[in-house]
Design a protein around this motif. Sequence first.
Motif, mmCIF file in Angstrom:
data_model
loop_
_atom_site.group_PDB
_atom_site.id
_atom_site.type_symbol
_atom_site.label_atom_id
_atom_site.label_comp_id
_atom_site.label_asym_id
_atom_site.label_seq_id
_atom_site.Cartn_x
_atom_site.Cartn_y
_atom_site.Cartn_z
ATOM 1 N N GLU A 485 3.092 13.990 33.912
ATOM 2 C CA GLU A 485 4.057 14.367 35.237
ATOM 3 C C GLU A 485 3.438 13.547 36.447
ATOM 4 O O GLU A 485 4.218 13.224 37.307
ATOM 5 C CB GLU A 485 3.748 15.819 35.494
ATOM 6 N N LYS A 486 2.417 13.108 36.357
ATOM 7 C CA LYS A 486 1.428 12.633 37.858
ATOM 8 C C LYS A 486 2.218 11.093 37.895
ATOM 9 O O LYS A 486 2.613 10.875 39.076
ATOM 10 C CB LYS A 486 -0.018 12.559 37.311
ATOM 11 N N ALA A 487 2.082 10.356 37.054
ATOM 12 C CA ALA A 487 2.708 9.010 36.959
ATOM 13 C C ALA A 487 4.165 8.891 37.288
ATOM 14 O O ALA A 487 4.393 8.277 38.167
ATOM 15 C CB ALA A 487 2.277 8.227 36.031
ATOM 16 N N PRO A 488 5.019 9.652 36.481
ATOM 17 C CA PRO A 488 6.565 9.671 37.075
ATOM 18 C C PRO A 488 6.595 10.207 38.334
ATOM 19 O O PRO A 488 7.416 9.786 38.987
ATOM 20 C CB PRO A 488 7.002 10.542 36.085
ATOM 21 N N MET A 489 6.055 11.404 38.847
ATOM 22 C CA MET A 489 6.037 11.589 40.383
ATOM 23 C C MET A 489 6.027 10.618 41.264
ATOM 24 O O MET A 489 6.364 10.504 42.350
ATOM 25 C CB MET A 489 5.365 12.893 40.407
ATOM 26 N N ALA A 498 0.971 19.199 42.262
ATOM 27 C CA ALA A 498 0.668 20.299 40.954
ATOM 28 C C ALA A 498 0.389 19.254 39.669
ATOM 29 O O ALA A 498 0.943 19.696 38.492
ATOM 30 C CB ALA A 498 2.039 20.883 40.779
ATOM 31 N N ALA A 499 -0.133 18.311 39.825
ATOM 32 C CA ALA A 499 -0.516 17.412 38.719
ATOM 33 C C ALA A 499 -2.017 17.313 38.332
ATOM 34 O O ALA A 499 -2.258 16.258 37.361
ATOM 35 C CB ALA A 499 0.267 16.073 38.838
ATOM 36 N N THR A 547 -11.908 10.763 29.675
ATOM 37 C CA THR A 547 -10.888 9.477 29.753
ATOM 38 C C THR A 547 -10.583 9.096 30.905
ATOM 39 O O THR A 547 -10.394 9.936 32.201
ATOM 40 C CB THR A 547 -9.688 9.781 28.603
ATOM 41 N N ASP A 548 -9.944 8.001 31.193
ATOM 42 C CA ASP A 548 -9.567 7.116 32.324
ATOM 43 C C ASP A 548 -8.297 7.952 32.848
ATOM 44 O O ASP A 548 -7.182 7.546 32.239
ATOM 45 C CB ASP A 548 -9.490 5.601 32.256
ATOM 46 N N PRO A 549 -8.232 8.388 33.845
ATOM 47 C CA PRO A 549 -6.800 9.012 34.571
ATOM 48 C C PRO A 549 -5.895 7.736 34.901
ATOM 49 O O PRO A 549 -4.757 8.288 35.031
ATOM 50 C CB PRO A 549 -7.159 9.961 35.602
ATOM 51 N N GLY A 550 -6.345 6.757 35.052
ATOM 52 C CA GLY A 550 -5.648 5.619 35.406
ATOM 53 C C GLY A 550 -4.835 5.025 34.362
ATOM 54 O O GLY A 550 -3.787 4.029 34.559
ATOM 55 N N ASN A 551 -5.278 5.458 33.231
ATOM 56 C CA ASN A 551 -4.720 4.671 31.977
ATOM 57 C C ASN A 551 -3.451 5.620 31.525
ATOM 58 O O ASN A 551 -3.546 6.613 30.858
ATOM 59 C CB ASN A 551 -5.718 4.801 30.815
ATOM 60 N N VAL A 552 -2.245 5.027 31.736
ATOM 61 C CA VAL A 552 -1.019 5.848 31.388
ATOM 62 C C VAL A 552 -0.140 5.017 30.091
ATOM 63 O O VAL A 552 -0.254 3.870 30.096
ATOM 64 C CB VAL A 552 0.143 5.693 32.785
ATOM 65 N N TYR A 553 0.068 5.966 29.323
ATOM 66 C CA TYR A 553 0.726 5.501 28.236
ATOM 67 C C TYR A 553 2.226 5.044 28.592
ATOM 68 O O TYR A 553 2.853 5.450 29.146
ATOM 69 C CB TYR A 553 0.903 6.764 27.027
ATOM 70 N N PRO A 554 2.208 3.654 28.142
ATOM 71 C CA PRO A 554 3.671 3.061 28.328
ATOM 72 C C PRO A 554 4.745 3.579 27.440
ATOM 73 O O PRO A 554 4.696 3.722 25.988
ATOM 74 C CB PRO A 554 3.362 1.476 27.900
ATOM 75 N N ARG A 555 5.631 4.006 27.951
ATOM 76 C CA ARG A 555 6.722 4.725 27.213
ATOM 77 C C ARG A 555 7.833 3.821 27.537
ATOM 78 O O ARG A 555 8.186 2.980 28.190
ATOM 79 C CB ARG A 555 7.040 6.311 28.006
ATOM 80 N N THR A 556 9.037 4.217 26.471
ATOM 81 C CA THR A 556 10.179 3.369 26.308
ATOM 82 C C THR A 556 11.224 4.398 26.137
ATOM 83 O O THR A 556 10.761 5.708 25.868
ATOM 84 C CB THR A 556 10.163 2.433 24.972
#
Length: 560
Positions: A485-489, A498-499, A547-556
């Motif tokens: 939720e955090k990265a998309p918002m 709320a993330a 783990t690193d909160p800045g590491n966001v899984y790359p989605r397709t």
Amino acid sequence: MSTPEAASDPPPFSGRLSGHGGAHAVEVARHHGIDTMFTLSGGHVFPLYDGAVNPDPAMRLLDVRHEQTAVFAAEGIGKLTGRAGLAVVTAGPGVTNAVSGVATARFSGSPLLLLGGRAPDSRWGQGLLQELDQPPLLDSVAKRAWTVHATDGIGAAMDEAARTANGAHRGPVFLDVPMDRLYDQAEAELPGSAERADRSPDPGRVAEAARLLGQAERPVLVYGSDVWLDGAARAALEAAEELDVPVVTNGQGRGVLPGRHPLLANRARGAALGRADLVVVVGTPLDFRLGHGMFGGKDGAPLAKVVHVADSAEQITDHMTPAAAVWGDLSAALRGIAGAAAPTTAARIWRREISESAAATAASDTDVLASGDTPVHPARIYGELNRILDDDAVVVGDGGDFVSYAGKYVEPEHPGQWLDPGPFGCLGTAMGYSIAARLARPSSQVVTLMGDGAAGFSLMDVDTLVRHRLPVVMVCGNNGIWGLEKAPMQMLYGYDVAADLSPQTRYDEVVRALGGGGELVTDPEGIAPALRRAFDSGVPYMVNIATDPGNVYPRTTMGV
């Protein structure tokens, strides 16, 4: 342990039932291969417990701390064995707490039998404790939901419920029984007669699918959960090898092709599905995980034709018209298609291209799987875990980004070794699935992967693991945020709310307080030793990794 490859449907129950209603229900459940009752105690269902513990041998009673765990454990048994597990919950809130588990089973096609208590018929309408008409709540997520109002009808209803749950397309069935009817005594005679449905696929449809496959230059097979649950794993592997076609797997289709199989294209998924001219989807819906069936289109290629193969007609997609559709017994369908198709030379060249692409991607992962970054890169965890996992290990995933990385880097060696929440995406499955895995695979490693968000849903049921002496290794990817939720918002609004969770919360200390073991890991060099200690401990053990909160899984758009 019975698996879908070896299991055969028992005939309908035949014989005489006597005693109270709970005894009737348990005897029929035993007939259908059920040996464990997952439950949280409630007075509405005491006769079911009495029916379980008095025969010799007794049916195992496994009590949990929240009804959702009981349902997820029973569903996990269904996923691992292909035969419905049994959850028993008390009336009212016991049933409402179970609804998300039933919905998860319905979306995943998992066989599940949920038996609920109910306020007594004799005083219905007088404002009884937990008086609620429950089947309407379950109607939209169960294959069937109904109430039995006669003690001598409980056995027949249980027999029908089990056969419905275990029949294609598999799923959850809910049955509730008024308290007074469960306690009442009765005699019943069940005739045991029922016709078995003919699940032979239509030969013409099989021939059309084979014709399209034989014409394709860039074909891909997709294997989903029903390949495993329908007992078709062996046929699926043989079909892929006979056809020499790249294979993408999802859900419990993972492991149908071993992790190092040359036809497995999961590491080249984007190229395979993006450039394909024909995709044969077997045993899984054309949902968001598969781009809703919109394959091809990459590098200017036209959209691919789709062949949909399902275990029943109701599972064939209706939001698009596939080029061919086949339904019925998946082993027969796969053998028929493979036996009649003759792949082109171009298709074999294509297979080599995809195989080379998958190998190149795997080779390029070496650095990230060995990352020395601090905070820890999630991939490093899987680099270490893959060195420790046995070939028969069961991997449970409960989380968002952290489990997405697992889907990318962990490949089971056999089918029936991967459990995740499935397309419904309900968090909180971890403890229930862990319980099921430890019972169904007593000699295998069981490792449960959870994000720190998911841990908050069910971690109290570590108490259940401890009380029932069920050792499980838990690995928490603790990045202190709701990563999905955090990265998309942030992308949509430039901020997020709320993330956030508390960073480096000591979930390991929660496990230790409940009687297990655990430790916090902040250094990537500490991951491997901590995992070894966990597997050697013989108790429920949490390896809590920052783990690193800045590491966001790359989605397709094709999902994981």
